[in-house]
Design an enzyme around this catalytic site. Structure first.
Site, PDB file in Angstrom:
ATOM      1  N   ARG A  52       0.815  -1.211   0.000  1.00 46.83           N
ATOM      2  CA  ARG A  52       0.000   0.000   0.000  1.00 46.83           C
ATOM      3  C   ARG A  52       0.856   1.271   0.000  1.00 46.83           C
ATOM      4  O   ARG A  52       0.343   2.370  -0.206  1.00 46.83           O
ATOM      5  CB  ARG A  52      -0.932  -0.010   1.222  1.00 46.83           C
ATOM      6  CG  ARG A  52      -2.320   0.495   0.910  1.00 46.83           C
ATOM      7  CD  ARG A  52      -3.223   0.611   2.124  1.00 46.83           C
ATOM      8  NE  ARG A  52      -3.415  -0.606   2.873  1.00 46.83           N
ATOM      9  CZ  ARG A  52      -2.934  -0.824   4.107  1.00 46.83           C
ATOM     10  NH1 ARG A  52      -2.199   0.094   4.716  1.00 46.83           N
ATOM     11  NH2 ARG A  52      -3.181  -1.950   4.734  1.00 46.83           N
ATOM     12  N   TYR A 103     -20.467  14.505 -13.931  1.00 46.46           N
ATOM     13  CA  TYR A 103     -20.450  13.056 -13.748  1.00 46.46           C
ATOM     14  C   TYR A 103     -21.134  12.756 -12.416  1.00 46.46           C
ATOM     15  O   TYR A 103     -20.691  13.227 -11.367  1.00 46.46           O
ATOM     16  CB  TYR A 103     -19.008  12.556 -13.756  1.00 46.46           C
ATOM     17  CG  TYR A 103     -18.923  11.061 -13.636  1.00 46.46           C
ATOM     18  CD1 TYR A 103     -19.170  10.261 -14.743  1.00 46.46           C
ATOM     19  CD2 TYR A 103     -18.625  10.454 -12.432  1.00 46.46           C
ATOM     20  CE1 TYR A 103     -19.113   8.885 -14.638  1.00 46.46           C
ATOM     21  CE2 TYR A 103     -18.560   9.076 -12.316  1.00 46.46           C
ATOM     22  CZ  TYR A 103     -18.811   8.304 -13.433  1.00 46.46           C
ATOM     23  OH  TYR A 103     -18.764   6.947 -13.322  1.00 46.46           O
ATOM     24  N   ASP A 174     -12.028  18.387 -13.188  1.00 45.91           N
ATOM     25  CA  ASP A 174     -12.111  17.027 -13.712  1.00 45.91           C
ATOM     26  C   ASP A 174     -11.958  17.153 -15.228  1.00 45.91           C
ATOM     27  O   ASP A 174     -12.860  17.614 -15.920  1.00 45.91           O
ATOM     28  CB  ASP A 174     -13.464  16.413 -13.339  1.00 45.91           C
ATOM     29  CG  ASP A 174     -13.606  14.957 -13.803  1.00 45.91           C
ATOM     30  OD1 ASP A 174     -12.877  14.547 -14.731  1.00 45.91           O
ATOM     31  OD2 ASP A 174     -14.458  14.240 -13.251  1.00 45.91           O
ATOM     32  N   LYS A 199     -10.881   5.990 -18.789  1.00 46.12           N
ATOM     33  CA  LYS A 199     -11.455   6.458 -20.043  1.00 46.12           C
ATOM     34  C   LYS A 199     -10.352   6.634 -21.094  1.00 46.12           C
ATOM     35  O   LYS A 199      -9.734   5.660 -21.475  1.00 46.12           O
ATOM     36  CB  LYS A 199     -12.236   7.751 -19.772  1.00 46.12           C
ATOM     37  CG  LYS A 199     -13.143   7.675 -18.531  1.00 46.12           C
ATOM     38  CD  LYS A 199     -14.288   6.700 -18.699  1.00 46.12           C
ATOM     39  CE  LYS A 199     -15.081   6.450 -17.420  1.00 46.12           C
ATOM     40  NZ  LYS A 199     -15.542   7.638 -16.717  1.00 46.12           N
TER      41      LYS A 199
END
Ligand SMILES: *Cc1c(COP(=O)(O)O)cnc(C)c1O
Length: 378
Positions: A52, A103, A174, A199
């Site tokens: 992590r 979004y 964004d 995307k």
């Protein structure tokens, strides 16, 4: 495993950086690609103790995306994980200005925080700069999408970022639809830019991954700590695939964007289409602003079918090339009726179709759309 990244030439364009950044240093025997390091733990004694904490593959992708956006990048397990970490930058009891349309997953995250009393939300239409700035008075964060879902509205990022800064608020952009190749929001005054690399950056609809890029390395450090503490880390394979996808972003964008422009023009004069939203159309309300704040008009368009919701569904069912599915930015074209989503149903009409244009032959795409429209509506 440490990862020594190669140096970039400051004269290279973004298209070249997308191909060259995030590769190992050029020493004899080095691979040309970054490693896929599948290890949950590391030998003591360095800062890299556990899976992590870090991964050579994330570091490579972060080098590349940081170079492209001009800041310090932190990758996450998805775009929403990045958005969640960024939203947590709002101080407790603080205020965030959200777009009225965006979004819906990002809106949801912040709305749930507001429901818990963690912060307060104000809303403004993203393309109405005066309204955004009026709402920014006394706010801590102003959140915009540079090209916004699903009406493809374009925000005036430089004006919003400058106004927000004057009011002491951070601007978060964004830029998923624009990608770093069509807009560098940090250069336009924003403080943090995020992308769903699921995307266009990944580009093949085969992974989920998100990134936040901060102008201030101290903000990047807060985001990195959030990722570590909440565990929203990208997979090593996903990071590699996103890096590989990034290599072809320039050519994929050029081709899909050219096709999107051509399809938008043809759809605008189609007898069974009522209205087309694409900032590249000369008559589009966003055209002049888009020319100023973007390097291209993108690969996303939306249009209203002149018919009923049922006829629109019939049109989508008749498509044989374009796939009826959500998401965007892959090499394959996708389309969907946005009102199917509760989050969009209040803001869009029942016949609005949002299309993500891929890299198929544009004439094949056009024949598919035209044939399905004619068959469903005549
Ligand atoms: C998809 C998307 C997100 C969320 O990203 P995930 O990778 O799906 O979590 C955020 N913003 C925009 C604009 C998106 O299109």
């Amino acid at each position: 495993m440490t990862y020594q990244h190669r140096d970039l030439d400051p004269t290279w364009t973004a298209e070249t950086v997308a191909v060259q950044a995030g590769r190992p240093a050029r020493v004899p025997g080095a691979g040309v690609n970054p490693p896929v390091h599948l290890s949950a733990t590391y030998l003591h004694d360095t800062d890299l103790a556990y899976g992590r904490d870090g991964n050579a593959g994330w570091a490579a992708l972060e080098d590349a995306l940081g170079a492209l956006d001009g800041g310090t990048a932190v990758t996450f397990s998805s775009g929403l994980a990045a958005a969640t970490a960024i939203a947590d930058l709002v101080p407790t009891g603080g205020t965030v200005v959200l777009p009225t349309v965006a979004y819906y997953g990002v809106l949801n995250v912040v709305e749930r925080m507001a429901e818990r009393g963690r912060l307060t939300i104000r809303r403004a239409a993203p393309d109405d700069t005066d309204a955004v700035l009026a709402a920014a008075d006394g706010a801590d964060v102003v959140w915009v999408e540079s090209i916004a879902n699903p009406l493809i509205a374009v925000a005036d990022v430089p004006a919003i970022a400058a106004g927000a800064r004057d009011r002491g608020a951070l601007t978060v952009v964004d830029a998923t639809f624009a990608t770093p190749l069509r807009q560098r929001p940090l250069d336009l005054g924003a403080d943090v830019v995020m992308h769903s690399a699921t995307k266009l950056v990944g580009g093949h609809s085969d992974l989920l991954l998100g990134v936040a890029v901060a102008r201030d390395p101290a903000i990047a450090e807060v985001l990195r700590t959030h990722r570590h503490d909440h565990g929203a880390i990208p997979g090593a394979l996903e990071a590699f695939l996103a890096t590989r996808g990034l290599r072809t972003l320039g050519v994929r964008l050029d081709r899909a964007e050219a096709s999107a422009g051509e399809l938008a023009r043809r759809l605008a004069s189609h007898p069974h289409v009522a209205r087309v939203n694409y900032p590249g159309l000369a008559g589009d309300a966003q055209h002049e602003r888009a020319k100023q704040v973007l390097r291209g008009f993108g690969t996303m368009l939306s249009f209203d079918v002149s018919g009923t919701a049922e006829q629109t569904e019939d049109f989508l069912a008749r498509l044989r090339l374009v796939a009826h599915a959500t998401s965007l930015g892959g090499v394959e074209s996708l389309i969907e009726r946005r009102a199917r989503w509760a989050g969009d149903a209040g803001t869009v009409g029942p016949t609005l179709c949002r299309m993500s244009v891929g890299i198929e032959d544009v004439e094949d795409l056009w024949r598919d759309l035209d044939t399905a429209l004619v068959d469903a509506l005549s």
